[in-house]
Write a protein that holds these residues in place. Structure first.
Motif, PDB file in Angstrom:
ATOM      1  N   VAL A   1      63.195 -27.019  68.098  1.00 54.78           N
ATOM      2  CA  VAL A   1      64.138 -27.152  67.141  1.00 54.78           C
ATOM      3  C   VAL A   1      65.517 -28.988  67.393  1.00 54.78           C
ATOM      4  CG1 VAL A   1      67.074 -26.521  66.837  1.00 54.78           C
ATOM      5  CG2 VAL A   1      65.088 -25.422  67.404  1.00 54.78           C
ATOM      6  N   ALA A   2      65.892 -29.205  66.106  1.00 52.06           N
ATOM      7  CA  ALA A   2      66.360 -30.338  66.165  1.00 52.06           C
ATOM      8  C   ALA A   2      68.059 -30.449  65.479  1.00 52.06           C
ATOM      9  CB  ALA A   2      65.585 -31.502  65.220  1.00 52.06           C
ATOM     10  N   PRO A   3      68.186 -29.847  66.984  1.00 50.98           N
ATOM     11  CA  PRO A   3      70.250 -30.243  65.974  1.00 50.98           C
ATOM     12  C   PRO A   3      70.700 -31.110  64.703  1.00 50.98           C
ATOM     13  CG  PRO A   3      69.965 -29.421  68.046  1.00 50.98           C
ATOM     14  CD  PRO A   3      68.662 -30.089  68.037  1.00 50.98           C
ATOM     15  N   GLY A   4      71.842 -30.875  63.511  1.00 48.36           N
ATOM     16  CA  GLY A   4      72.349 -32.023  63.408  1.00 48.36           C
ATOM     17  C   GLY A   4      73.589 -31.639  64.195  1.00 48.36           C
ATOM     18  N   PRO A   5      74.354 -31.919  63.718  1.00 44.56           N
ATOM     19  CA  PRO A   5      76.027 -32.316  64.612  1.00 44.56           C
ATOM     20  C   PRO A   5      76.573 -30.901  65.230  1.00 44.56           C
ATOM     21  CG  PRO A   5      75.820 -34.063  62.382  1.00 44.56           C
ATOM     22  CD  PRO A   5      74.391 -33.100  62.718  1.00 44.56           C
ATOM     23  N   VAL A   6      76.388 -30.472  66.179  1.00 40.66           N
ATOM     24  CA  VAL A   6      76.774 -29.994  66.427  1.00 40.66           C
ATOM     25  C   VAL A   6      78.356 -29.522  66.407  1.00 40.66           C
ATOM     26  CG1 VAL A   6      76.332 -27.504  67.462  1.00 40.66           C
ATOM     27  CG2 VAL A   6      74.605 -28.841  66.257  1.00 40.66           C
ATOM     28  N   ASP A   7      79.243 -28.634  67.245  1.00 38.75           N
ATOM     29  CA  ASP A   7      80.389 -28.179  67.507  1.00 38.75           C
ATOM     30  C   ASP A   7      80.249 -28.207  68.965  1.00 38.75           C
ATOM     31  OD1 ASP A   7      82.346 -29.199  66.141  1.00 38.75           O
ATOM     32  OD2 ASP A   7      82.746 -27.867  64.990  1.00 38.75           O
ATOM     33  N   THR A   8      79.449 -29.093  70.179  1.00 38.13           N
ATOM     34  CA  THR A   8      79.394 -29.400  71.540  1.00 38.13           C
ATOM     35  C   THR A   8      81.080 -29.878  72.105  1.00 38.13           C
ATOM     36  OG1 THR A   8      78.275 -31.240  71.462  1.00 38.13           O
ATOM     37  CG2 THR A   8      77.123 -28.581  71.523  1.00 38.13           C
ATOM     38  N   ALA A   9      81.056 -29.352  73.105  1.00 34.19           N
ATOM     39  CA  ALA A   9      82.064 -30.464  74.378  1.00 34.19           C
ATOM     40  C   ALA A   9      82.063 -31.879  74.139  1.00 34.19           C
ATOM     41  CB  ALA A   9      82.030 -29.491  75.277  1.00 34.19           C
TER      42      ALA A   9
ATOM     43  N   LEU B   1      62.111 -18.600  67.714  1.00 40.12           N
ATOM     44  CA  LEU B   1      60.876 -19.159  67.667  1.00 40.12           C
ATOM     45  C   LEU B   1      60.523 -18.483  68.760  1.00 40.12           C
ATOM     46  CD1 LEU B   1      62.113 -22.865  66.550  1.00 40.12           C
ATOM     47  CD2 LEU B   1      60.213 -21.057  65.871  1.00 40.12           C
ATOM     48  N   CYS B   2      61.175 -17.786  70.105  1.00 41.48           N
ATOM     49  CA  CYS B   2      60.409 -17.847  71.199  1.00 41.48           C
ATOM     50  C   CYS B   2      59.888 -16.221  71.561  1.00 41.48           C
ATOM     51  CB  CYS B   2      61.632 -17.490  72.769  1.00 41.48           C
ATOM     52  SG  CYS B   2      62.292 -19.630  73.165  1.00 41.48           S
ATOM     53  N   CYS B   3      60.502 -15.393  70.119  1.00 42.14           N
ATOM     54  CA  CYS B   3      60.316 -14.388  70.376  1.00 42.14           C
ATOM     55  C   CYS B   3      59.160 -13.560  69.219  1.00 42.14           C
ATOM     56  CB  CYS B   3      61.343 -13.484  69.534  1.00 42.14           C
ATOM     57  SG  CYS B   3      62.281 -13.458  67.481  1.00 42.14           S
ATOM     58  N   GLU B   4      58.739 -12.566  69.245  1.00 34.42           N
ATOM     59  CA  GLU B   4      57.899 -12.042  68.323  1.00 34.42           C
ATOM     60  C   GLU B   4      57.109 -12.187  67.144  1.00 34.42           C
ATOM     61  OE1 GLU B   4      54.600 -11.305  69.635  1.00 34.42           O
ATOM     62  OE2 GLU B   4      55.444 -12.150  71.359  1.00 34.42           O
ATOM     63  N   LYS B   5      58.858 -11.891  66.513  1.00 40.80           N
ATOM     64  CA  LYS B   5      59.038 -12.132  64.980  1.00 40.80           C
ATOM     65  C   LYS B   5      57.639 -14.001  64.181  1.00 40.80           C
ATOM     66  CE  LYS B   5      63.022  -8.888  64.420  1.00 40.80           C
ATOM     67  NZ  LYS B   5      63.922  -9.134  63.964  1.00 40.80           N
ATOM     68  N   ALA B   6      57.852 -14.624  65.575  1.00 36.30           N
ATOM     69  CA  ALA B   6      57.797 -15.939  64.860  1.00 36.30           C
ATOM     70  C   ALA B   6      56.854 -15.948  65.490  1.00 36.30           C
ATOM     71  CB  ALA B   6      58.621 -17.029  66.010  1.00 36.30           C
ATOM     72  N   SER B   7      55.802 -15.168  65.988  1.00 34.81           N
ATOM     73  CA  SER B   7      54.053 -15.147  66.703  1.00 34.81           C
ATOM     74  C   SER B   7      53.199 -16.296  65.789  1.00 34.81           C
ATOM     75  CB  SER B   7      53.532 -13.452  66.872  1.00 34.81           C
ATOM     76  OG  SER B   7      53.410 -13.304  65.377  1.00 34.81           O
ATOM     77  N   TYR B   8      53.174 -16.461  64.615  1.00 36.61           N
ATOM     78  CA  TYR B   8      52.758 -16.882  63.832  1.00 36.61           C
ATOM     79  C   TYR B   8      52.644 -19.087  63.525  1.00 36.61           C
ATOM     80  CZ  TYR B   8      48.354 -18.248  61.289  1.00 36.61           C
ATOM     81  OH  TYR B   8      47.397 -18.890  60.798  1.00 36.61           O
ATOM     82  N   ILE B   9      53.954 -18.758  64.565  1.00 36.07           N
ATOM     83  CA  ILE B   9      54.730 -20.306  64.238  1.00 36.07           C
ATOM     84  C   ILE B   9      54.157 -21.265  65.336  1.00 36.07           C
ATOM     85  CG2 ILE B   9      56.323 -21.446  64.003  1.00 36.07           C
ATOM     86  CD1 ILE B   9      58.144 -19.059  62.607  1.00 36.07           C
ATOM     87  N   THR B  10      53.895 -22.516  65.267  1.00 33.43           N
ATOM     88  CA  THR B  10      53.707 -23.104  66.563  1.00 33.43           C
ATOM     89  C   THR B  10      53.531 -24.582  65.760  1.00 33.43           C
ATOM     90  OG1 THR B  10      52.653 -23.469  68.780  1.00 33.43           O
ATOM     91  CG2 THR B  10      51.022 -22.845  66.294  1.00 33.43           C
ATOM     92  N   GLY B  11      54.270 -25.928  66.558  1.00 35.29           N
ATOM     93  CA  GLY B  11      54.142 -27.078  66.623  1.00 35.29           C
ATOM     94  C   GLY B  11      55.451 -27.550  65.103  1.00 35.29           C
ATOM     95  N   GLN B  12      55.480 -26.226  64.881  1.00 29.51           N
ATOM     96  CA  GLN B  12      56.866 -27.171  64.005  1.00 29.51           C
ATOM     97  C   GLN B  12      57.815 -27.399  64.591  1.00 29.51           C
ATOM     98  OE1 GLN B  12      55.865 -27.147  60.743  1.00 29.51           O
ATOM     99  NE2 GLN B  12      53.774 -25.831  62.648  1.00 29.51           N
ATOM    100  N   ILE B  13      58.916 -28.769  63.886  1.00 26.72           N
ATOM    101  CA  ILE B  13      60.192 -28.955  64.170  1.00 26.72           C
ATOM    102  C   ILE B  13      61.184 -28.806  63.935  1.00 26.72           C
ATOM    103  CG2 ILE B  13      61.849 -31.064  64.811  1.00 26.72           C
ATOM    104  CD1 ILE B  13      58.828 -30.634  66.271  1.00 26.72           C
ATOM    105  N   LEU B  14      62.146 -27.592  63.272  1.00 28.75           N
ATOM    106  CA  LEU B  14      62.980 -26.766  63.093  1.00 28.75           C
ATOM    107  C   LEU B  14      64.621 -27.671  63.048  1.00 28.75           C
ATOM    108  CD1 LEU B  14      63.886 -24.726  60.676  1.00 28.75           C
ATOM    109  CD2 LEU B  14      64.089 -23.234  63.062  1.00 28.75           C
ATOM    110  N   ALA B  15      64.503 -28.206  61.595  1.00 25.98           N
ATOM    111  CA  ALA B  15      65.964 -28.811  61.800  1.00 25.98           C
ATOM    112  C   ALA B  15      67.152 -28.109  61.108  1.00 25.98           C
ATOM    113  CB  ALA B  15      65.678 -30.132  60.606  1.00 25.98           C
ATOM    114  N   VAL B  16      67.903 -27.999  62.517  1.00 27.77           N
ATOM    115  CA  VAL B  16      69.076 -26.312  61.447  1.00 27.77           C
ATOM    116  C   VAL B  16      70.501 -27.505  61.710  1.00 27.77           C
ATOM    117  CG1 VAL B  16      70.780 -24.683  63.381  1.00 27.77           C
ATOM    118  CG2 VAL B  16      67.776 -24.684  63.275  1.00 27.77           C
TER     119      VAL B  16
END
Length: 262
Positions: free
Chosen positions: A182-190, A226-241
């Protein structure tokens, strides 16, 4: 897996921000979670906030230290006996011009942001394989997909982590392990609130199609998916959030102005 056996996740950099939000997401779904962080004091505060001693474990560890990583995973197995998901979230940054970044700063950023996920995955993969597989999510950054100023070490480490994700996905699939990022963009972190001036925040708003910073819980949702079974056929991907930040080039601000003037 029998319904009475809870799945187990380990989240690095879990004492605050995206890591803590991700931990809460796992717990909400009935997972057991090991929270790993180098900052023991802040980790203790997070544990007190969660108030879930039966389903959480605190691990104080520097992910750049191989022996410490091995000891942390050993403690996890002694407590929970299995591992189903690893979130490599721990990271550090140095925001300095390229000609002012020291060798020590460069090495430390790469040690935490790149070597850390390498070490954690090396230890985690055999544990996951023992119970049929699992999922790994590396937290990269939009800074690893597009260059910017003051990020020579940080951006380079995250770009390398994106490629490491693909290497891991290719090689660990035979063990039943999916690896994504997962590639975060700007996020309201501390950290963002501390280092992003009002002017920088305004600049980001100008170039993000959704016109706002992301929330920690929004990142946690993508990571958990991405950790759960709903993503069971997803691997090797970079998801920009990232609210669409990586999808656009110049001209967005002008286009918005034209629409307002119609």
């Amino acid at each position: 897996m029998p319904q009475d056996i809870a799945k187990v996740a380990l989240v690095t950099g879990a004492a605050r921000g995206i890591g803590l939000a991700t931990t809460k997401r796992f717990l909400a779904e009935g997972w057991q979670v090991a929270l790993l962080d180098i900052d023991g004091a802040t980790l203790a505060l997070a544990m007190a906030e969660l108030d879930a001693p039966d389903t959480t474990l605190a691990l104080t560890c520097d992910v750049a230290e191989a022996a410490a990583v091995e000891a942390a995973f050993k403690a996890l197995m002694q407590r929970f006996g299995r591992l189903d998901a690893l979130v490599n979230n721990a990271g550090t940054a140095v925001f300095k011009p390229i000609l002012e970044t020291t060798l020590a700063e460069w090495q430390r950023v790469l040690a935490v942001n790149l070597t850390g996920p390498f070490l954690c995955t090396q230890v985690a993969a055999p544990l996951m394989a023992d119970t049929g597989g699992g999922a790994i999510v590396n937290i990269t950054s939009i800074s690893g997909l597009r260059a910017s100023t003051l990020r020579v070490a940080y951006g380079t480490s995250k770009a390398a982590l994106a490629h490491l994700t693909k290497q891991q996905a290719a090689e660990l699939a035979s063990l039943g392990i999916r690896v994504n990022a997962v590639a975060p963009g700007p996020v309201d972190t501390a950290m963002a609130k501390a280092v992003h001036s009002p002017e920088i925040r305004a600049d980001y708003h100008d170039v993000i199609p959704l016109n706002r910073y992301g929330r920690e819980d929004e990142l946690a949702e993508a990571i958990f998916f991405l950790c759960c079974e709903k993503a069971s056929y997803i691997t090797g991907q970079i998801l920009a959030v990232d609210g669409g930040f990586d999808a656009v080039g110049i001209g967005l601000t002008t286009l918005r102005g034209e629409r307002r003037n119609r």
